[in-house]
Scaffold this active site. Structure first.
Site, PDB file in Angstrom:
ATOM      1  N   TRP A 111       0.339 -13.094  -6.470  1.00  0.00           N
ATOM      2  CA  TRP A 111      -0.883 -13.872  -6.266  1.00  0.00           C
ATOM      3  C   TRP A 111      -0.609 -15.365  -6.234  1.00  0.00           C
ATOM      4  CZ3 TRP A 111      -4.471 -11.880  -3.719  1.00  0.00           C
ATOM      5  CH2 TRP A 111      -4.839 -10.547  -3.883  1.00  0.00           C
ATOM      6  N   ASP A 186      -5.998 -19.355 -11.637  1.00  0.00           N
ATOM      7  CA  ASP A 186      -6.552 -18.136 -11.051  1.00  0.00           C
ATOM      8  C   ASP A 186      -6.629 -17.100 -12.167  1.00  0.00           C
ATOM      9  OD1 ASP A 186      -7.133 -15.770  -9.779  1.00  0.00           O
ATOM     10  OD2 ASP A 186      -5.495 -15.891  -8.315  1.00  0.00           O
ATOM     11  N   LYS A 210     -13.044  -7.606 -11.197  1.00  0.00           N
ATOM     12  CA  LYS A 210     -12.091  -6.970 -12.108  1.00  0.00           C
ATOM     13  C   LYS A 210     -12.671  -6.834 -13.509  1.00  0.00           C
ATOM     14  CE  LYS A 210      -8.759  -7.880  -8.802  1.00  0.00           C
ATOM     15  NZ  LYS A 210      -8.100  -8.918  -8.042  1.00  0.00           N
TER      16      LYS A 210
HETATM   17  C1  PLP Z   1      -7.643  -9.527  -6.992  1.00  0.00           C
HETATM   18  C2  PLP Z   1      -7.031 -10.863  -7.119  1.00  0.00           C
HETATM   19  C3  PLP Z   1      -7.211 -11.858  -6.144  1.00  0.00           C
HETATM   20  C4  PLP Z   1      -7.892 -11.590  -4.833  1.00  0.00           C
HETATM   21  O1  PLP Z   1      -9.230 -11.494  -4.924  1.00  0.00           O
HETATM   22  P1  PLP Z   1     -10.139 -11.185  -3.650  1.00  0.00           P
HETATM   23  O2  PLP Z   1     -11.473 -11.120  -4.284  1.00  0.00           O
HETATM   24  O3  PLP Z   1      -9.677  -9.894  -3.053  1.00  0.00           O
HETATM   25  O4  PLP Z   1     -10.011 -12.306  -2.697  1.00  0.00           O
HETATM   26  C5  PLP Z   1      -6.662 -13.103  -6.372  1.00  0.00           C
HETATM   27  N1  PLP Z   1      -5.978 -13.370  -7.486  1.00  0.00           N
HETATM   28  C6  PLP Z   1      -5.774 -12.443  -8.432  1.00  0.00           C
HETATM   29  C7  PLP Z   1      -4.997 -12.785  -9.657  1.00  0.00           C
HETATM   30  C8  PLP Z   1      -6.298 -11.167  -8.289  1.00  0.00           C
HETATM   31  O5  PLP Z   1      -6.096 -10.230  -9.234  1.00  0.00           O
END
Ligand code: PLP
Length: 379
Positions: A111, A186, A210
């Site tokens: 990521w 993030d 999530k």
């Molecule tokens: C799932 C995830 C993303 C991507 O998210 P989207 O909603 O699919 O754009 C980005 N960063 C991390 C750490 C993730 O787990």
């Protein structure tokens, strides 16, 4: 497995280890189902309301206030509801915060790597301050060895690498490294799983799907002092300042997602573990579940987790079979027991169990029992 809801046989929910969109608490889903046609006796479902109606404004205000309480978000941070997901933020963050200058990235997995390549489209230089890629993303480079640029507009990290299962044990203190750059985090896959040290942070973003609710809603927590820096090419709908000044209603926000995140925030505030409540309770529960699962993996001769123990993710636990040809048998057997969505990310293979906030101890116990049984049979 036959989980049909016939109305005659009591239906038991399976244990869902999806990496996201992921399991939500049954209580929350039942509340949402109940409100679906008629929210609070107003005769309209949440999806049918104007975002400018008094009903929806009250849902929005309650959600913001509960999130602020739950996550202990200081007043100098705005809480924004956007769309576009974590991947959208990979572009939106540099459009808002980079001033087209230099941005530093700490690469700890797929990521953060993706975030850096996307930012490269909008900035003068997307530099690598440190990377654990040579070690196969099984570790996190020690902060004292990071090369933070003196002119960095911000430093980006991913607090939990969802695919590799690597998590920062705590957020780095950039000031202690002699940097005045804001930290951008993030937190898509570990928001609300543990308390966050806001004093170290400039901006945090997270897709809701999530730990917090449904897909389609992105949360941004941004310091007031970082507003008003967007590049002129930044789309208005993603300009943090514009969105903040309009209480996330510059354009139609993802109303259903905001409502569900509000229900989730209330559910999280109600959680208890011993004398703990809210996020500290969720952290205690999650630590117990993750330790149990890692202990079972480490004790076996069949399963392996390759991440350095000190930085193992408590949210996403990847593991591999000694013989990968047995994966299908493993996953089929798991599904028969009601243990769902354990397949690892296609880029790394193997298995992955995600232990987000709605995972129960019962689910982890069932998984650990299955790991032992499968090893006994196949090992
Ligand atoms: C799932 C995830 C993303 C991507 O998210 P989207 O909603 O699919 O754009 C980005 N960063 C991390 C750490 C993730 O787990």
């Amino acid at each position: 497995m036959n989980h049909m809801n016939t109305g005659l046989v009591a239906w038991r929910r399976p244990f869902n280890f999806s990496p996201g969109p992921s399991v939500l608490p049954e209580e929350v889903l039942r509340q949402a189902a109940n409100d679906m046609l008629d929210w609070n006796g107003c005769g309209m479902g949440v999806m049918e309301m104007s975002h400018r109606s008094n009903e929806f404004i009250s849902i929005y205000e309650q959600a913001v206030s509960d999130l602020r309480t739950l996550l202990e978000v200081p007043d100098e941070f705005h809480i924004l509801f956007l769309q576009g997901g974590g991947i959208g933020e990979n572009a939106i963050a540099p459009l808002n915060l980079s001033q087209a200058g230099v941005v530093d990235f700490v690469l700890t997995g797929s990521w953060s790597k993706k975030s850096r390549s996307e930012a490269g489209k909008y900035v003068h230089a997307a530099r690598v301050a440190a990377s654990s890629e040579p070690a196969g993303f099984t570790d996190i480079p020690s902060a004292s060895a990071w090369r933070v640029s003196t002119d960095a507009a911000y430093v980006h990290i991913c607090s939990n690498e969802t695919i590799e299962g690597v998590q920062f044990p705590e957020l780095p203190d950039l000031a202690a490294l002699g940097s005045r750059a804001p930290l951008v985090v993030d937190c898509s896959s570990d928001i609300a799983s543990r308390p966050l040290d806001w004093s170290r942070v400039g901006m945090v973003f997270a897709g809701a799907q999530k730990n917090l609710g449904p897909a389609g809603l992105t949360l941004v927590f941004v310091r007031e002092e970082l507003l008003g820096r967007a590049l002129s090419i930044c789309p208005s709908a993603f300009d943090y300042e514009l969105v903040a000044r309009h209480q996330s209603m510059y354009n139609t926000p993802p109303t259903w997602g905001i409502y569900l995140v509000g229900l989730m925030a209330q559910w999280m505030l109600r959680q208890r573990e011993g004398h703990l409540t809210g996020v500290p309770a969720l952290r205690a529960r999650n630590e117990r579940q993750a330790s149990k699962l890692y202990a079972a993996i480490d004790a076996s001769g069949l399963y392996e987790n390759k991440v350095q123990p000190a930085v193992r993710s408590r949210m996403n636990v990847p593991f591999f079979l000694a013989d990968e040809r047995r994966e299908t048998a493993f996953l089929d057997g798991a599904a028969q027991r009601g243990l769902l969505q354990l397949r690892g990310h296609s880029s790394v293979g193997g298995m992955r169990a995600s232990l987000y906030n709605a995972m129960t101890d019962e689910g982890v116990d069932a998984l650990v029992a299955y790991l032992r049984d499968f090893e006994r049979r196949e090992g």
